[in-house]
Design an enzyme around this catalytic site. Structure first.
Site, PDB file in Angstrom:
ATOM      1  N   GLU A 291       0.796  -1.156   0.163  1.00 38.57           N
ATOM      2  CA  GLU A 291       0.111  -0.117   0.003  1.00 38.57           C
ATOM      3  C   GLU A 291       0.809   1.328   0.025  1.00 38.57           C
ATOM      4  O   GLU A 291       0.628   2.055   1.022  1.00 38.57           O
ATOM      5  CB  GLU A 291      -0.846   0.150   1.371  1.00 38.57           C
ATOM      6  N   TYR A 335       5.411  17.647  12.208  1.00 38.55           N
ATOM      7  CA  TYR A 335       6.568  16.523  12.328  1.00 38.55           C
ATOM      8  C   TYR A 335       8.030  17.248  11.938  1.00 38.55           C
ATOM      9  O   TYR A 335       9.138  16.521  11.866  1.00 38.55           O
ATOM     10  CB  TYR A 335       6.438  15.537  11.080  1.00 38.55           C
ATOM     11  N   CYS A 362      -2.255  33.047  11.156  1.00 40.89           N
ATOM     12  CA  CYS A 362      -2.170  34.003  12.278  1.00 40.89           C
ATOM     13  C   CYS A 362      -1.876  32.990  13.458  1.00 40.89           C
ATOM     14  O   CYS A 362      -2.543  32.742  14.286  1.00 40.89           O
ATOM     15  CB  CYS A 362      -3.518  34.667  12.554  1.00 40.89           C
ATOM     16  N   TYR A 391       0.675  13.962   1.099  1.00 40.73           N
ATOM     17  CA  TYR A 391       0.293  14.603   2.581  1.00 40.73           C
ATOM     18  C   TYR A 391       0.414  16.158   2.810  1.00 40.73           C
ATOM     19  O   TYR A 391       0.843  16.711   3.742  1.00 40.73           O
ATOM     20  CB  TYR A 391       1.165  13.948   3.510  1.00 40.73           C
TER      21      TYR A 391
END
Ligand code: LLP
Length: 433
Positions: A291, A335, A362, A391
């Site tokens: 996958e 991350y 902001c 992503y």
């Protein structure tokens, strides 16, 4: 010279993607803009399908994990490659259905599928459900039973593997919200129970140990653990599981320092482990599913921004602000993900400056990267962030009511919009007066 093969510099010293000058794309479609190179996606798909054919006799299917980037055009492209699709929500499933994706090649994942999502899966005729937990198992048995049908299911197993990646994208260890545990006996118990239910058929098991992984070893260990577990199920319950879904997670180069495993090396090593373990346990060779998500689309994509103000805080740093940010790419915030950045209209000039790239939201943490080496920049330049195909769009938000960027696909020297830019009207569309 650049992290992705589809990127080059032309005579004007402009960055090109799929042969097209990105400054012209920015002028035509405005910024921020996601750009995908179709050829690269096809090539990545083929690398996987060819290596599955070469090392595992084609006895399997490569699924694209659509969470990496899900649009109707991409679903059609993946279908045209003869691949399957991993969907993880009603929205991804709906997109696939609308795109005409063959439902028998769809695997429906998720740790908390809702009843309406499962009803959608049932009505669409989704091929396989990857069951996460007992509640879900019972609900599927009930829903499929009410419809007079039987669902083909796999179980998501936590194989207890520690993959060396960021904590937030590591999923195979016992303390994970995903799946059922092997070492506690939970996985065996649930399969035993499922085997007694009339409206499900257990066809296999699934694991996914994490994402952006650069080591072969955890993948091989996971494969060995899973095949052994399939053999244990056979021995304990007399049940032969035929499908083994080994998940995704293959790392890609975001910066020149990254050194990913070639897919062939992965497929060769994992195939060997599966074959050897199956032989030693006298288990028929399972049909394998993989996958990949990120490694299919990330390197095909870039994001283009227009440089706005550049702010010097003497003795501290230079902030370079762009017209997007965490709303179209939250990965640095989440991350501390690294990227390669290029001033696209002077792309081969030496990177003599250092900037912290700030978004327009902001939020102080709205950064795309810190202390980034870059060409000297000025307002109006086009900044390209490389390898953003995965992503980014799929994790974008409307924070600060910022409309999401358009996405353009390039192929054969031509470009076309595959996702329209959101408008302010889109932003208020669902507001009630
Ligand atoms: N299969 C399953 C069950 C998954 O959970 C995932 C990713 C994949 C396949 C695809 O993994 P890939 O080949 O793309 O690494 N948002 C994070 C990544 C989260 C991945 C979640 N699951 C990021 O931006 O790095």
């Amino acid at each position: 010279m650049f992290v992705s093969d589809c990127l080059e510099a032309n005579e004007q010293n402009h960055l090109t993607i799929g042969g097209l000058d990105v400054t012209e794309l920015a002028a035509e479609y405005k910024t921020p803009l996601y750009v995908l190179d179709e050829e690269t996606i096809h090539r990545n798909c083929k690398l996987y399908t060819d290596s599955m054919a070469q090392f595992y006799d084609g006895n399997g299917l490569v699924l694209y994990a659509s969470k990496a980037c899900c649009t109707m055009t991409l679903c059609k492209l993946i279908a045209s490659e003869g691949m399957g699709l991993d969907v993880v929500s009603g929205g991804e499933l709906y997109t696939a259905k609308k795109a005409g994706f063959p439902m028998e090649r769809v695997y429906f994942h998720g740790n908390n599928k809702t009843r309406p999502e499962l009803e959608l899966a049932l009505s669409c005729g989704v091929g396989q459900i990857v069951v996460d937990n007992r509640d879900e198992l019972l609900l599927i048995n009930e829903l499929w039973g009410n419809a007079g049908k039987r669902a083909d299911i796999l179980f998501r197993i936590k194989p207890g593997i520690d993959a060396h990646t960021h904590d937030f994208i590591m999923t195979g260890q016992i303390d994970s919200k995903f799946g059922v545990a092997l070492e506690t006996g939970e996985a065996m118990e649930i399969i035993k129970e499922a085997a007694s239910l009339p409206h499900v058929q257990v066809v296999g098991v699934h694991c996914h140990i994490g994402s952006q992984i650069f080591d072969l070893e955890p993948f091989c260990t996971a494969a060995e653990v899973m095949v052994n577990f399939m053999a244990d199920v056979h021995d304990a319950l007399g049940l032969t599981l035929t499908r083994l879904n080994l998940g995704g997670g293959f790392g890609i180069p975001y910066t020149p320092q990254d050194d990913p495993i070639p897919y062939n090396a992965y497929m060769q090593a994992v195939s060997r482990v599966v074959k050897e373990t199956a032989a030693s346990r006298m288990l028929p060779l399972p049909y394998i599913l993989m996958e990949p998500g990120r490694s299919i689309v990330a390197s095909a994509g870039i994001t283009l921004y227009t440089v706005g103000n550049i702010k010097e805080i003497p003795g501290i740093r230079h902030y370079l602000s762009v017209d997007g940010g965490m709303c179209d790419n939250p990965r640095y915030m989440l991350y501390e993900a690294e990227y390669d950045f290029v001033i696209a209209n002077r792309c081969t000039d030496p990177k003599t400056a250092t900037y912290t790239i700030a978004g327009k939201c902001c939020e102080s943490g709205d950064l795309l990267g810190e202390n980034i080496p870059l060409q000297q920049a000025q307002r109006g330049d086009i900044l390209a962030v490389l390898a953003t195909g995965a992503y980014n769009y799929s994790m974008a938000s409307n924070y600060n009511r910022i409309p999401k960027p358009a996405m353009v696909m390039v192929k054969d020297g031509k470009s076309r919009v595959i996702v329209k830019r959101e408008t302010y009207e889109d932003i208020v569309r669902n507001d009630c007066e």
